[in-house]
Design a protein around this motif. Structure first.
Motif, PDB file in Angstrom:
ATOM      1  N   VAL A 221       0.680  -1.041  -0.149  1.00  0.00           N
ATOM      2  CA  VAL A 221      -0.034   0.034  -0.027  1.00  0.00           C
ATOM      3  C   VAL A 221       0.992   1.215   0.120  1.00  0.00           C
ATOM      4  O   VAL A 221       1.797   1.327   0.900  1.00  0.00           O
ATOM      5  N   GLN A 222       0.696   2.097  -0.819  1.00  0.00           N
ATOM      6  CA  GLN A 222       1.362   3.624  -0.924  1.00  0.00           C
ATOM      7  C   GLN A 222       0.470   4.694  -1.005  1.00  0.00           C
ATOM      8  O   GLN A 222      -0.668   4.414  -1.682  1.00  0.00           O
ATOM      9  N   GLY A 223       1.010   5.742  -0.319  1.00  0.00           N
ATOM     10  CA  GLY A 223       0.184   6.850  -0.713  1.00  0.00           C
ATOM     11  C   GLY A 223       1.080   8.153  -0.448  1.00  0.00           C
ATOM     12  O   GLY A 223       2.094   8.351  -0.011  1.00  0.00           O
ATOM     13  N   LEU A 224       0.492   9.271  -1.082  1.00  0.00           N
ATOM     14  CA  LEU A 224       1.120  10.560  -1.048  1.00  0.00           C
ATOM     15  C   LEU A 224       0.064  11.668  -0.633  1.00  0.00           C
ATOM     16  O   LEU A 224      -1.232  11.644  -1.330  1.00  0.00           O
ATOM     17  N   VAL A 225       0.513  12.690   0.010  1.00  0.00           N
ATOM     18  CA  VAL A 225      -0.532  13.770   0.256  1.00  0.00           C
ATOM     19  C   VAL A 225       0.375  15.048   0.330  1.00  0.00           C
ATOM     20  O   VAL A 225       1.476  15.114   0.972  1.00  0.00           O
ATOM     21  N   GLY A 226      -0.188  15.869   0.007  1.00  0.00           N
ATOM     22  CA  GLY A 226       0.497  17.457  -0.037  1.00  0.00           C
ATOM     23  C   GLY A 226      -0.396  18.642  -0.395  1.00  0.00           C
ATOM     24  O   GLY A 226      -1.317  18.555  -0.874  1.00  0.00           O
ATOM     25  N   PRO A 227       0.104  19.889  -0.261  1.00  0.00           N
ATOM     26  CA  PRO A 227      -0.782  21.082  -0.435  1.00  0.00           C
ATOM     27  C   PRO A 227      -0.675  21.538  -1.859  1.00  0.00           C
ATOM     28  O   PRO A 227       0.292  21.118  -2.520  1.00  0.00           O
ATOM     29  N   GLY A 228      -1.473  22.121  -2.142  1.00  0.00           N
ATOM     30  CA  GLY A 228      -1.796  22.902  -3.609  1.00  0.00           C
ATOM     31  C   GLY A 228      -2.239  24.178  -3.254  1.00  0.00           C
ATOM     32  O   GLY A 228      -2.299  24.854  -2.087  1.00  0.00           O
ATOM     33  N   GLU A 229      -2.169  25.052  -4.498  1.00  0.00           N
ATOM     34  CA  GLU A 229      -3.005  26.387  -4.336  1.00  0.00           C
ATOM     35  C   GLU A 229      -4.381  26.506  -4.027  1.00  0.00           C
ATOM     36  O   GLU A 229      -4.726  27.262  -3.119  1.00  0.00           O
ATOM     37  N   ASN A 230      -4.946  25.577  -4.696  1.00  0.00           N
ATOM     38  CA  ASN A 230      -6.670  25.624  -4.800  1.00  0.00           C
ATOM     39  C   ASN A 230      -6.885  24.173  -4.433  1.00  0.00           C
ATOM     40  O   ASN A 230      -8.211  24.001  -4.342  1.00  0.00           O
ATOM     41  N   ALA A 231      -6.247  23.279  -4.801  1.00  0.00           N
ATOM     42  CA  ALA A 231      -6.660  21.823  -4.903  1.00  0.00           C
ATOM     43  C   ALA A 231      -5.369  20.834  -4.234  1.00  0.00           C
ATOM     44  O   ALA A 231      -4.318  21.196  -4.410  1.00  0.00           O
ATOM     45  N   SER A 232      -5.814  20.002  -3.198  1.00  0.00           N
ATOM     46  CA  SER A 232      -4.953  19.182  -2.656  1.00  0.00           C
ATOM     47  C   SER A 232      -4.202  18.243  -3.641  1.00  0.00           C
ATOM     48  O   SER A 232      -4.889  17.912  -4.688  1.00  0.00           O
ATOM     49  N   GLN A 233      -3.123  17.773  -3.187  1.00  0.00           N
ATOM     50  CA  GLN A 233      -2.337  16.975  -3.911  1.00  0.00           C
ATOM     51  C   GLN A 233      -2.307  15.569  -3.384  1.00  0.00           C
ATOM     52  O   GLN A 233      -2.004  15.695  -2.132  1.00  0.00           O
ATOM     53  N   TRP A 234      -2.688  14.540  -4.057  1.00  0.00           N
ATOM     54  CA  TRP A 234      -2.645  13.133  -3.237  1.00  0.00           C
ATOM     55  C   TRP A 234      -2.744  12.134  -4.377  1.00  0.00           C
ATOM     56  O   TRP A 234      -2.771  12.119  -5.435  1.00  0.00           O
ATOM     57  N   SER A 235      -2.295  10.998  -3.739  1.00  0.00           N
ATOM     58  CA  SER A 235      -2.350   9.656  -4.538  1.00  0.00           C
ATOM     59  C   SER A 235      -2.473   8.294  -3.544  1.00  0.00           C
ATOM     60  O   SER A 235      -2.061   8.715  -2.563  1.00  0.00           O
ATOM     61  N   ALA A 236      -3.055   7.148  -4.130  1.00  0.00           N
ATOM     62  CA  ALA A 236      -3.127   6.097  -3.350  1.00  0.00           C
ATOM     63  C   ALA A 236      -2.867   4.841  -4.305  1.00  0.00           C
ATOM     64  O   ALA A 236      -3.151   5.114  -5.547  1.00  0.00           O
ATOM     65  N   GLY A 237      -2.124   3.880  -4.082  1.00  0.00           N
ATOM     66  CA  GLY A 237      -1.776   2.613  -4.861  1.00  0.00           C
ATOM     67  C   GLY A 237      -1.772   1.198  -4.008  1.00  0.00           C
ATOM     68  O   GLY A 237      -1.615   1.459  -2.657  1.00  0.00           O
ATOM     69  N   LEU A 238      -1.905   0.486  -4.721  1.00  0.00           N
ATOM     70  CA  LEU A 238      -2.221  -0.976  -4.217  1.00  0.00           C
ATOM     71  C   LEU A 238      -1.524  -1.952  -4.948  1.00  0.00           C
ATOM     72  O   LEU A 238      -1.195  -1.626  -6.212  1.00  0.00           O
ATOM     73  N   GLY A 239      -0.729  -2.900  -4.524  1.00  0.00           N
ATOM     74  CA  GLY A 239      -0.090  -3.879  -5.290  1.00  0.00           C
ATOM     75  C   GLY A 239       0.253  -5.231  -4.583  1.00  0.00           C
ATOM     76  O   GLY A 239       0.220  -5.400  -3.512  1.00  0.00           O
ATOM     77  N   LEU A 240       0.607  -6.333  -5.380  1.00  0.00           N
ATOM     78  CA  LEU A 240       0.859  -7.579  -5.097  1.00  0.00           C
ATOM     79  C   LEU A 240       2.108  -8.018  -5.532  1.00  0.00           C
ATOM     80  O   LEU A 240       2.293  -7.878  -6.743  1.00  0.00           O
ATOM     81  N   ARG A 241       2.740  -8.419  -4.738  1.00  0.00           N
ATOM     82  CA  ARG A 241       4.213  -8.938  -5.097  1.00  0.00           C
ATOM     83  C   ARG A 241       4.614 -10.407  -4.759  1.00  0.00           C
ATOM     84  O   ARG A 241       4.195 -10.963  -3.705  1.00  0.00           O
ATOM     85  N   TYR A 242       5.119 -11.201  -5.677  1.00  0.00           N
ATOM     86  CA  TYR A 242       5.090 -12.686  -5.656  1.00  0.00           C
ATOM     87  C   TYR A 242       6.752 -12.669  -5.583  1.00  0.00           C
ATOM     88  O   TYR A 242       7.274 -12.329  -6.888  1.00  0.00           O
ATOM     89  N   ASP A 243       7.214 -13.575  -4.795  1.00  0.00           N
ATOM     90  CA  ASP A 243       8.789 -13.875  -5.176  1.00  0.00           C
ATOM     91  C   ASP A 243       8.842 -15.287  -5.403  1.00  0.00           C
ATOM     92  O   ASP A 243       8.263 -16.346  -4.768  1.00  0.00           O
ATOM     93  N   PHE A 244       9.892 -15.411  -6.011  1.00  0.00           N
ATOM     94  CA  PHE A 244      10.152 -17.168  -6.630  1.00  0.00           C
ATOM     95  C   PHE A 244      11.550 -17.263  -6.978  1.00  0.00           C
ATOM     96  O   PHE A 244      12.308 -16.249  -7.068  1.00  0.00           O
ATOM     97  N   GLY A 245      11.791 -18.557  -7.322  1.00  0.00           N
ATOM     98  CA  GLY A 245      13.187 -18.813  -7.537  1.00  0.00           C
ATOM     99  C   GLY A 245      14.025 -18.807  -6.405  1.00  0.00           C
ATOM    100  O   GLY A 245      14.636 -17.826  -5.604  1.00  0.00           O
ATOM    101  N   ALA A 246      14.542 -20.144  -5.794  1.00  0.00           N
ATOM    102  CA  ALA A 246      15.303 -20.281  -4.631  1.00  0.00           C
ATOM    103  C   ALA A 246      16.668 -19.762  -4.575  1.00  0.00           C
ATOM    104  O   ALA A 246      17.055 -19.849  -5.760  1.00  0.00           O
ATOM    105  N   ARG A 247      17.052 -19.264  -3.668  1.00  0.00           N
ATOM    106  CA  ARG A 247      18.573 -18.756  -3.458  1.00  0.00           C
ATOM    107  C   ARG A 247      19.337 -20.120  -3.274  1.00  0.00           C
ATOM    108  O   ARG A 247      19.097 -21.036  -2.323  1.00  0.00           O
ATOM    109  N   GLU A 248      20.633 -19.886  -3.752  1.00  0.00           N
ATOM    110  CA  GLU A 248      21.495 -21.036  -3.569  1.00  0.00           C
ATOM    111  C   GLU A 248      22.227 -20.591  -2.232  1.00  0.00           C
ATOM    112  O   GLU A 248      22.692 -19.717  -2.080  1.00  0.00           O
TER     113      GLU A 248
END
Length: 248
Positions: A221-248
């Motif tokens: 989960v990620q997000g960003l929030v900050g000020p603007g002159e007349n409109a706020s600045q923001w973002s939100a994101g979601l992700g899924l990560r899969y790990d594979f390949g055994a380490r030697e």
């Protein structure tokens, strides 16, 4: 014969504890695939030569894509990512009617990039390239620097950060990361993010957290929030990560 069989239990226990797999069962794989999406809003701002605000326009966006990280060696990371961003321009607020139709640079369309990095346990450095589409799209460098243990809190700086939901993590960031190395478990980042420099020069608070869901699957989960002159600045994101390949 009975006494000999009684020795099998302790002997098997010793063999299990000495097996190399047990010592690495908390280590991530050599390859990581992440899919993600996000959305948010930047504010396009126009100023006069004297520094007076002429107009502001909200620019709403949504993005999504995929990222692949490969570790051919514990100290070498190769990253490639790509996706697409769509933008919608909102109503302009102007101090003078002649500026009511503000020109907004558009970056919608496919994006992508690649990065190669040296990842020492206590220091990391990398360089890459990121390409953005749109009328004013461009190709720019994507540097990365980390100072501190990758598996513990450390300082880091990224520009045009590889992410499947760019630009939901900002186009540049600096702050503190933790557990971004080879170990499983919770990891993330907290610091300041910067949006498109053509829109404004304001900093925003940016955060990211990664939580394990299953032995090889993690949610982000990620997000960003900050000020603007007349409109706020923001973002939100979601992700899924899969790990594979055994380490030697």
């Amino acid at each position: 014969m009975i006494h000999r069989r009684l020795l099998y239990g302790p002997l098997l226990l010793l063999l299990y504890q000495g097996a190399p797999i047990a010592a690495r069962q908390d280590s991530l794989g050599r390859y990581r695939v992440t899919v993600g999406f996000g959305g948010g809003q930047w504010e396009n701002e126009e100023f006069s030569c004297e520094g007076n605000l002429l107009s502001t326009t909200p620019v709403r966006y949504r993005s999504g894509g995929v990222q692949l990280d490969a570790w051919p060696d514990p100290h070498l990371r190769l990253t490639a990512f790509g996706g697409s961003t769509g933008e919608t321009v909102g109503a302009t607020i102007a101090t003078d009617p002649q500026y009511s139709s503000s020109y907004v640079e558009r970056y919608d369309g496919p994006f992508g990039g690649a990065q190669v990095a040296f990842e020492g346990q206590r220091f990391g450095i990398g360089i890459g390239v990121t390409t953005l589409s749109g009328v004013d799209g461009f190709t720019g460098a994507a540097p990365y620097v980390r100072i501190g243990n990758m598996d513990k809190p450390h300082l880091r700086m990224d520009v045009m950060t590889p992410n499947p939901a760019l630009p939901s993590v900002g186009w540049g960031r600096v702050g503190v990361g933790f557990n971004n190395g080879h170990l499983r478990g919770t990891g993330g980042f907290l610091g300041l993010g910067f949006g498109p420099v053509d829109y404004n020069s304001k900093a925003a608070l940016i955060g990211e957290i990664r939580l394990p869901i299953a032995p090889r699957l993690a949610g982000q989960v990620q997000g960003l929030v900050g000020p603007g002159e007349n409109a706020s600045q923001w973002s939100a994101g979601l992700g899924l990560r899969y790990d594979f390949g055994a380490r030697e």
